[in-house]
Design an enzyme around this catalytic site. Structure first.
Site, mmCIF file in Angstrom:
data_model
loop_
_atom_site.group_PDB
_atom_site.id
_atom_site.type_symbol
_atom_site.label_atom_id
_atom_site.label_comp_id
_atom_site.label_asym_id
_atom_site.label_seq_id
_atom_site.Cartn_x
_atom_site.Cartn_y
_atom_site.Cartn_z
ATOM 1 N N GLY A 294 0.816 -1.217 0.000
ATOM 2 C CA GLY A 294 0.000 0.000 0.000
ATOM 3 C C GLY A 294 0.841 1.255 0.000
ATOM 4 O O GLY A 294 0.558 2.214 0.721
ATOM 5 N N THR B 158 1.394 3.546 -2.339
ATOM 6 C CA THR B 158 1.120 4.625 -3.301
ATOM 7 C C THR B 158 0.491 5.856 -2.665
ATOM 8 O O THR B 158 0.335 6.872 -3.341
ATOM 9 C CB THR B 158 0.203 4.118 -4.427
ATOM 10 O OG1 THR B 158 -1.009 3.592 -3.856
ATOM 11 C CG2 THR B 158 0.897 3.039 -5.244
ATOM 12 N N ARG C 138 -2.058 0.683 -8.028
ATOM 13 C CA ARG C 138 -2.048 1.767 -9.025
ATOM 14 C C ARG C 138 -0.651 1.876 -9.631
ATOM 15 O O ARG C 138 0.243 2.506 -9.069
ATOM 16 C CB ARG C 138 -2.494 3.070 -8.366
ATOM 17 C CG ARG C 138 -3.971 3.043 -7.997
ATOM 18 C CD ARG C 138 -4.384 4.234 -7.163
ATOM 19 N NE ARG C 138 -3.913 4.157 -5.790
ATOM 20 C CZ ARG C 138 -4.379 4.906 -4.800
ATOM 21 N NH1 ARG C 138 -5.324 5.795 -5.051
ATOM 22 N NH2 ARG C 138 -3.899 4.798 -3.580
ATOM 23 N N TYR D 295 -14.763 -3.332 10.772
ATOM 24 C CA TYR D 295 -13.422 -2.746 10.678
ATOM 25 C C TYR D 295 -12.664 -2.975 11.989
ATOM 26 O O TYR D 295 -11.496 -3.380 11.990
ATOM 27 C CB TYR D 295 -13.498 -1.259 10.365
ATOM 28 C CG TYR D 295 -12.149 -0.586 10.369
ATOM 29 C CD1 TYR D 295 -11.786 0.289 11.386
ATOM 30 C CD2 TYR D 295 -11.204 -0.864 9.381
ATOM 31 C CE1 TYR D 295 -10.535 0.895 11.419
ATOM 32 C CE2 TYR D 295 -9.947 -0.276 9.397
ATOM 33 C CZ TYR D 295 -9.614 0.602 10.412
ATOM 34 O OH TYR D 295 -8.378 1.174 10.432
ATOM 35 N N LYS E 294 -9.077 -5.139 12.664
ATOM 36 C CA LYS E 294 -7.888 -4.588 13.308
ATOM 37 C C LYS E 294 -7.587 -5.295 14.634
ATOM 38 O O LYS E 294 -6.419 -5.390 15.040
ATOM 39 C CB LYS E 294 -8.049 -3.076 13.508
ATOM 40 C CG LYS E 294 -7.954 -2.292 12.207
ATOM 41 C CD LYS E 294 -6.636 -2.545 11.488
ATOM 42 C CE LYS E 294 -6.483 -1.771 10.211
ATOM 43 N NZ LYS E 294 -5.188 -2.009 9.541
ATOM 44 N N VAL F 113 -5.537 9.720 11.231
ATOM 45 C CA VAL F 113 -4.331 10.166 10.524
ATOM 46 C C VAL F 113 -4.735 10.965 9.298
ATOM 47 O O VAL F 113 -5.459 10.467 8.434
ATOM 48 C CB VAL F 113 -3.448 8.968 10.095
ATOM 49 C CG1 VAL F 113 -2.167 9.483 9.440
ATOM 50 C CG2 VAL F 113 -3.125 8.077 11.282
ATOM 51 N N THR G 91 -3.979 11.119 4.254
ATOM 52 C CA THR G 91 -4.167 9.779 3.708
ATOM 53 C C THR G 91 -5.478 9.782 2.927
ATOM 54 O O THR G 91 -6.210 10.776 2.919
ATOM 55 C CB THR G 91 -4.260 8.709 4.819
ATOM 56 O OG1 THR G 91 -5.519 8.835 5.479
ATOM 57 C CG2 THR G 91 -3.128 8.843 5.810
ATOM 58 N N PHE H 37 -7.735 7.461 3.683
ATOM 59 C CA PHE H 37 -8.501 6.543 4.516
ATOM 60 C C PHE H 37 -9.989 6.916 4.561
ATOM 61 O O PHE H 37 -10.864 6.099 4.238
ATOM 62 C CB PHE H 37 -7.918 6.528 5.932
ATOM 63 C CG PHE H 37 -8.645 5.631 6.893
ATOM 64 C CD1 PHE H 37 -9.685 6.121 7.674
ATOM 65 C CD2 PHE H 37 -8.295 4.295 7.012
ATOM 66 C CE1 PHE H 37 -10.359 5.292 8.554
ATOM 67 C CE2 PHE H 37 -8.965 3.463 7.893
ATOM 68 C CZ PHE H 37 -9.992 3.966 8.660
#
Length: 877
Positions: free
Chosen positions: A631, A633, A657, A775, A779, A808, A811, A813
């Site tokens: 991850g 990119t 990508r 989610y 985690k 964060v 990003t 996200f």
């Protein structure tokens, strides 16, 4: 958003296209303000006009735009300063032929070759303007002309960077806009209600334009499922098969089942609408019965065996050229993948898929996978072997490339280009293989006499390695016949003629070389080839001469010295003319020797500089260590990759990508002078993961640090309303993806007895918050897996660590979580300062850079204003 806050900027050549876009936006209540530039517009440059605009900008990029000085002037600086308010829309440009017929021109800047064409265009424009200035000096307004010359010069130097900024701006093509009813534009301007208005309006328009009878009995919508408005059936891939005769070989599976009367409406030119309306226009009852009977076999074929009817390899291969030349590479790739699902042993489709993946997608990982499968079936497939060699060259595994090319040459010595590729690698990548390279280039020029570079490389080896300048001269001359503007061939000829004492030809060749390549024009070269007089101190020494008589003569000028009267000085030996010539030749040889000495000194300086670079590299913390980051990119992954690269680590970047991976590879390699390798795959696909890791070049296989960063959240719904596809995507990425990479890389770490695995968890792995159900579960799984890995691997000196950040910024996200809704995503970080991606990257780097006896097991990070997932002080930043 008020209408005047949206700008539509374009080249005036594309005004019809711009008006089409403006009309669509206006119908949804967003009439854009027009700004344009052209090649000859007296107005301000386009980007200078846009500086006065206060809102968001839609930038229509076409081939015409990229070739217009009014459009390009100041583009790099503007895009750097305003990238957040600019949305590029890429569309075809237009040109006119000699008969003034307009034809479309693709606008492409994803590949290096695409960018180079525009760089060359602007460099040619600049050189042409300079030529015009010299030729028309008395006829031009010098001030205006010089200003334009400066503008074009600036554009020529900024074109590459401007195109890079466009690529990074996540542009959208006009075709994609049309298909989505301009959804990207309305997300960009933050008005999805207006998009709903436009979408409904466009759907209504399509329904009005399409007759109801278009839904022909016998059509199969299961072939390609699109969430799109109804379209004419002729546009559905594969429908053209129904219009072909049975004996054309496109649908051999049904030759015995179909009869001449099976579906008469498909044997003529009757439009689909009329064919579907057959039952309405037949009045005779018997004819109706016959028509119904005739339709039954067709219904049975379509319903029972729809895939066999359309997935025909010959048909797919026949259409490839049209798809690719028409810019529909995605359609070509999808057709080939679909075809291989039905016909996995079809080698030509598999090769064509690999070829397109390399040429148009830069997807080397999947291409390698396809070629590997193909070569298992047919190890003598020369085209697949050659393409494998090209991939090895790109990845700088030159030994493997030579093996592939030699296999090709052994199977088919006349395979196009194989001797040339072998010659290049043997000549430039290995020591003591010049003799083999000579033999390959000799074969290459015999095989392809029109390959200018093959002639040049052959000539270079004949001259420098074989020490046979007489044999090299014809090769350099052939090079110049094929490529009159070759930058070096004339200079090589000049040096050969000079060494042979043919100063007239040497001088002529040097002048040609200097005209084509200004870098070779130096005072030393000018003096050596007789373009300027020798330096005064280089004249024959006076003490060797005696005076015999006095008279008056004219001496030639040296620099700015005037003509003076002097004594005739005669040499006190026989044959003075011969000695004068010898002195002249001595001076020229001395000048050339001095030049060669300068080159040797320069080479020594370069060598010393390279040695110093190697020394400095060895002093960097990450020297000799390899880190793989999933991850990579965007967001935390990108920031982490940059931090490790800046400290000298060899970094493997992975992601889905490929364009971003390539851009980061170039950027980090140049900026931090370290080795960067990219792997393009999806962590959710175990076959792709295993293939990518298996096919790593030998020098990249020893991975010291694995950073399992790839992860995502999708949706924020209570458990009874959650979407299954969101759950599966999170489980597949956050848990399975981490497991797949760990399983692929950890065995080698165990074998070496060292390594470090760092998992990126979350505070959601430590606590659960409302609507975060799945989610948080994924985690929590990461948190448990990190502990489990540590227990399993500590006996092999492998460290396992974890970083668990809260919110964060910087990003994607939140944007990903809300399916691309930037506005909703941005609200997550409103009125408080969360962590930033470099903050997390520094924590990861801290863990990785501890001494080998130290294992930092877990770092939990929150912003100062965040106490938990749900307790945030939003009093402002």
């Amino acid at each position: 958003m008020e209408q005047q806050h949206i700008a539509l900027a374009y080249c005036i050549d594309n005004i019809q296209l711009a008006e089409q876009i403006a009309q669509e936006l206006s119908s949804a209540g967003h009439a854009p303000q027009h700004y344009y530039g052209s090649k000859k517009s007296p107005d301000k440059p386009l980007f200078e006009q846009l500086r006065s605009h206060s809102g968001q900008i839609l930038l229509l990029i076409t081939d015409n735009f990229l070739r217009s000085s009014q459009c390009m002037a100041g583009g790099r600086e503007f895009m750097q300063d305003n990238r957040d308010i600019v949305m590029p829309i890429v569309a075809e440009g237009i040109r006119q032929d000699e008969s003034h017929n307009v034809y479309p021109v693709p606008t492409q800047f994803e590949r290096i070759s695409d960018i180079i064409q525009y760089i060359n265009y602007w460099q040619d424009q600049y050189l042409d303007l300079r030529r015009q200035k010299r030729e028309l000096e008395d006829e031009i307004d010098e001030t205006t002309f010089n200003e334009h010359l400066r503008t074009v010069r600036a554009i020529s130097g900024e074109t590459s960077e401007f195109l890079r900024l466009l690529r990074n701006a996540e542009y959208v093509t006009l075709e994609e806009l049309e298909e989505s009813h301009y959804e990207s534009v309305f997300r960009f301007i933050g008005d999805m209600k207006a998009w709903e208005v436009l979408r409904k309006d466009r759907l209504a328009r399509v329904r009005e334009e399409k007759p109801a009878a278009v839904a022909v009995s016998g059509s199969d919508n299961s072939i390609h499922e699109h969430d799109m408005p109804p379209v004419d059936l002729s546009e559905i891939p594969g429908m053209d098969l129904l219009a072909d005769d049975d004996d054309d070989g496109l649908v051999p599976d049904f030759e015995e089942e179909l009869t001449e009367d099976a579906n008469p409406t498909l044997e003529d030119d009757t439009p689909p609408a009329e064919a579907g309306a057959g039952n309405e226009i037949v009045e005779d009852e018997e004819l109706i019965d016959e028509a119904v009977e005739d339709e039954e076999p067709v219904e049975e074929i379509v319903e029972d065996e729809p895939e066999e009817e359309v997935i025909d390899p010959a048909n797919i291969l026949n259409h490839l050229h049209d798809w690719v030349s028409g810019g529909q590479t995605e359609q070509a790739l999808d057709a080939l993948r679909t075809g291989l699902e039905a016909h996995p042993n079809h080698l030509e489709m598999r090769y064509q898929l690999a070829h397109l993946l390399v040429k148009y997608e830069d997807n080397f990982g999947e291409a390698r996978q396809q070629l590997g499968t193909l070569l298992k079936y047919d190890g003598h497939h020369t085209a697949a072997l050659f393409l494998s060699g090209e991939l090895s060259e790109i990845e700088e595994d030159f030994e493997e490339a030579v093996d592939f090319y030699q296999d090709v040459a052994r199977i088919d010595p006349n395979f196009p280009g194989v001797h040339y590729r072998l010659g290049l690698i043997l000549a430039h990548q290995f020591e003591d293989t010049q003799e083999q390279a000579l033999a390959e280039f000799e074969q290459a020029v015999m095989q392809d006499p029109d390959n200018a570079d093959a002639h040049y490389q052959f000539g270079m080896l004949l001259n420098e390695f074989r020490k046979d300048p007489a044999a090299a001269i014809p090769q350099f001359r052939d090079t110049l016949k094929l490529q009159p503007k070759h930058p070096f061939a004339y200079y090589d000829l000049a040096l050969i003629y000079h060494s042979q004492g043919d100063m007239e030809q040497a001088k002529a060749a040097y002048q040609q070389a200097a005209a084509l390549n200004p870098e070779v024009k130096t005072p030393e070269n000018d003096r050596a080839f007789g373009l300027i007089a020798p330096l005064p101190e280089e004249k024959t020494e006076p003490e060797k001469l005696v005076v015999s008589e006095t008279t008056t003569i004219e001496m030639p000028e040296i620099a700015d010295e005037p003509v003076v009267e002097e004594e005739v000085i005669k040499v006190a030996v026989n044959e003075p003319i011969h000695n004068a010539a010898a002195g002249e030749n001595f001076i020229e040889k001395e000048a050339l020797a001095a030049l060669k000495e300068n080159i040797l000194r320069l080479e020594e300086m370069v060598k010393a500089r390279d040695e110093e670079k190697v020394k400095l590299k060895k002093q960097r913390p990450g020297y000799g260590k390899t880190v793989l980051i999933t991850g990579a990119t965007s967001g935390i992954g990108k920031a982490t990759a940059e931090l490790f690269a800046s400290n000298g680590y060899r970094v493997i970047l992975t992601g889905r990508r490929n364009d971003r991976l390539n851009e980061l590879q170039k950027e980090f390699s140049k900026e931090y002078e370290t080795d960067i390798h990219t792997l393009n795959f999806d962590v959710r696909n175990v076959e792709e993961v295993e293939s990518a890791i298996d096919q790593l070049p030998k020098e990249w296989k020893a991975i010291d640090i694995l950073i399992n960063n790839a992860g995502k959240a999708k949706g924020l719904d209570p458990i009874h309303q959650g979407k299954l596809e969101h759950w599966e995507e999170m489980i597949d990425t956050n848990i399975k993806g981490l497991l797949y990479l760990t399983r692929a890389i950890a065995p080698a770490m165990v074998e070496r007895g060292q390594g470090h695995i760092i998992n990126i968890c979350s505070t959601a792995g430590k606590e659960v918050y409302p609507n975060g159900n799945v989610y948080c579960a994924t985690k929590h799984a990461v948190d448990a897996l990190t502990t489990g890995m540590r227990l399993d691997l500590h006996a092999y000196n492998i460290r396992v660590s974890q970083v668990a950040p809260a919110h964060v910024e910087e990003t994607e996200f939140a944007e990903v979580r809300f399916d691309g809704d930037k506005q909703r995503g941005s609200k997550v970080y409103e009125n408080f300062q969360p962590l930033r991606s470099p903050d997390v990257a520094e924590a990861i780097y801290f863990i990785a850079s501890r001494p080998l006896h130290v294992n930092v097991q877990d770092i939990v990070m929150l912003g100062t204003q965040q106490a938990s997932s749900t307790m945030i002080n939003r009093s402002g930043r």
